[in-house]
Design an enzyme around this catalytic site. Structure first.
Site, short mmCIF file in Angstrom:
data_model
loop_
_atom_site.label_atom_id
_atom_site.label_comp_id
_atom_site.label_asym_id
_atom_site.label_seq_id
_atom_site.Cartn_x
_atom_site.Cartn_y
_atom_site.Cartn_z
N ARG A 54 38.43 -28.48 2.00
CA ARG A 54 38.99 -28.37 3.36
C ARG A 54 39.38 -26.92 3.67
O ARG A 54 39.41 -26.50 4.82
CB ARG A 54 40.18 -29.33 3.54
CG ARG A 54 40.79 -29.33 4.93
CD ARG A 54 41.58 -30.60 5.28
NE ARG A 54 42.34 -31.14 4.17
CZ ARG A 54 43.51 -30.64 3.72
NH1 ARG A 54 44.04 -29.58 4.29
NH2 ARG A 54 44.12 -31.20 2.69
N TYR A 107 31.73 -30.32 29.61
CA TYR A 107 31.31 -31.44 28.77
C TYR A 107 32.34 -32.58 28.93
O TYR A 107 33.56 -32.32 28.95
CB TYR A 107 31.25 -30.96 27.32
CG TYR A 107 30.89 -32.02 26.33
CD1 TYR A 107 29.60 -32.53 26.27
CD2 TYR A 107 31.85 -32.52 25.45
CE1 TYR A 107 29.27 -33.51 25.35
CE2 TYR A 107 31.51 -33.50 24.52
CZ TYR A 107 30.23 -33.99 24.48
OH TYR A 107 29.90 -34.95 23.57
N ASP A 177 32.49 -21.89 25.72
CA ASP A 177 31.62 -22.87 25.09
C ASP A 177 30.19 -22.48 25.47
O ASP A 177 29.76 -22.65 26.60
CB ASP A 177 31.98 -24.28 25.58
CG ASP A 177 31.15 -25.37 24.91
OD1 ASP A 177 30.03 -25.07 24.43
OD2 ASP A 177 31.59 -26.53 24.88
N LYS A 202 23.88 -29.51 18.63
CA LYS A 202 22.81 -29.41 19.63
C LYS A 202 21.74 -28.40 19.17
O LYS A 202 21.15 -28.61 18.13
CB LYS A 202 23.42 -29.03 20.98
CG LYS A 202 24.70 -29.80 21.33
CD LYS A 202 24.42 -31.28 21.60
CE LYS A 202 25.70 -32.12 21.64
NZ LYS A 202 26.74 -31.68 22.56
#
Ligand SMILES: *Cc1c(COP(=O)(O)O)cnc(C)c1O
Length: 386
Positions: A54, A107, A177, A202
């Site tokens: 992590r 989005y 973004d 994407k």
């Protein structure tokens, strides 16, 4: 070393020194330490290697290094999804009473996050039409606004935000973004933006097999983001980082081909009698076409258009397609189509749909890597059934 072209960086970036040409997969979640002092050093340092996954993972680091190089950033940090990246940016830099300025076309997940959990936690967002010059800057509340968030090109109608204008806003951190553009379509950091983020799920991953997000910027900012992100826990999987690293190798070739096919499709759709509106940043009819040519090197792989006859016509088009698949993502090899009102932007209030231009007849196509004319004929044939 002479500065190389970005296409070459896509091939050279994010390598380790093992000599292996494919990235090494490090599935380990934990590493053995050399003893108490070694553990203390690692546990107390920023982004320690060989400690716990992590905190950092070597395969994920290679992906982060590749993105940093492609974005011209000092540093990058990967997340388990684009939403993981966005949520971590908001919670790393905002607290109760903080204010965010964002554009109103975003989005669907980003919008729902800012409207829902953020408001519940006392983080308030003012939404503005970013295509109106000065609108973002004038919504900033000095001392309260911590972030200015834009998405350009934006979902689902491909409106643009002027990156130079956003970068000129002083005070809050500016976040872009850039998912729809990829690092090959625009370079927000070079224009003075503080943080650039992607859903690497994407175009960057590019094969529909990696759920991944990434944020890039100055080292100090990314280190501050990491200090929150390690607690937030939306960490990237090394398996997905591996797939996205492979995606990066072919990204410039894929995105350029998709951009050309998208533009050809957009031009054809403009000739169709049942189509009332077509959007692509590089179409001369796009209201911000000159801005697109200024700040983007490629217009992207998405074409949105509106059919006459509302939701019934949209349903008929979807049913009549035989090549283009009905799915909501974008940036992969297969051409996809979605109806934003009933998918990516479902559940938003009617006035929000109206403000965003999410209409009953709006369709969004992600242009894939099939031969251009096959994609166009499939959609044109389906339109006759609208
Ligand atoms: C998909 C997407 C996101 C969210 O990314 P996930 O990887 O699905 O969490 C954020 N912004 C844009 C523009 C997207 O297309």
């Amino acid at each position: 070393m002479t500065e190389r072209h970005l296409d070459t960086v896509a091939i050279t970036a994010g390598r380790d020194d093992s000599g292996a040409l494919a990235p090494t997969l490090w599935p380990s979640t934990v590493w053995e330490s050399g003893g108490l002092d070694d553990t203390r050093d690692r546990a107390g340092s920023l982004r320690p290697d060989a400690f716990y996954a992590r905190y950092a993972n070597p395969t994920v680091n290679q992906f982060e290094n590749a993105i940093a190089e492609l974005e011209g950033a000092e540093s990058a940090l990967a997340f388990g999804s684009g939403m993981g990246a966005l949520a971590a940016v908001v919670f790393a830099f905002c607290g109760q009473g903080s204010h965010i300025v964002a554009q109103h076309t975003l989005y669907g997940g980003t919008l729902a996050f800012l409207e829902g959990p953020c408001r519940r936690m006392g983080i308030d967002t003012t939404f503005v039409d970013a295509s109106v010059p000065g609108s973002l800057a004038s919504a900033v509340i000095p001392g309260k606004t911590m972030l200015v968030i834009v998405e350009t090109p934006s979902n689902p109608r491909l409106a643009l935000a002027d990156l130079a204008e956003v970068a000129a806003i002083s005070g809050p951190f500016t976040v872009v973004d850039s998912t729809m553009a990829t690092p090959f379509g625009q370079q927000p950091l070079s224009l003075g933006i503080d943080l650039v983020m992607h859903s690497a799920t994407k175009g960057i991953g590019g094969h529909n097999d990696a759920l991944l997000g990434v944020v890039a910027g100055e080292k100090d900012l990314i280190d501050a983001l990491w200090q929150y992100a390690v607690l937030h826990g939306a960490s990237a999987s090394p398996y997905d980082a591996l797939n996205a690293l492979r995606g990066i190798r072919t990204l410039p070739v894929r995105i350029r081909h998709q951009n050309e096919s998208a533009l050809a499709l957009a031009r054809e759709l403009e000739q169709q009698s049942k189509v009332t509106w077509v959007g692509h940043p590089f179409l001369p009819s796009h209201p911000q076409h000159s801005l697109a040519k200024e700040q983007m090197t490629l217009g992207g792989s998405i074409v949105s258009f509106e059919v006459t006859g509302g939701i019934d016509a949209a349903r008929n088009v979807l049913s009549a397609l035989s090549l283009v698949r009905k799915a909501t993502s974008f940036g992969g090899p297969e051409s996809l189509i979605c109806h934003p009102m009933t998918s990516t932007h479902i559940g938003l209030a009617p006035d929000v749909h109206a403000a965003m231009g999410v209409t009953d007849g709006l369709l969004r196509v992600s242009v894939g890597l099939e031969e251009t004319s096959d994609i166009i004929s499939d959609i044109v044939a389906a339109l006759s059934k609208a």
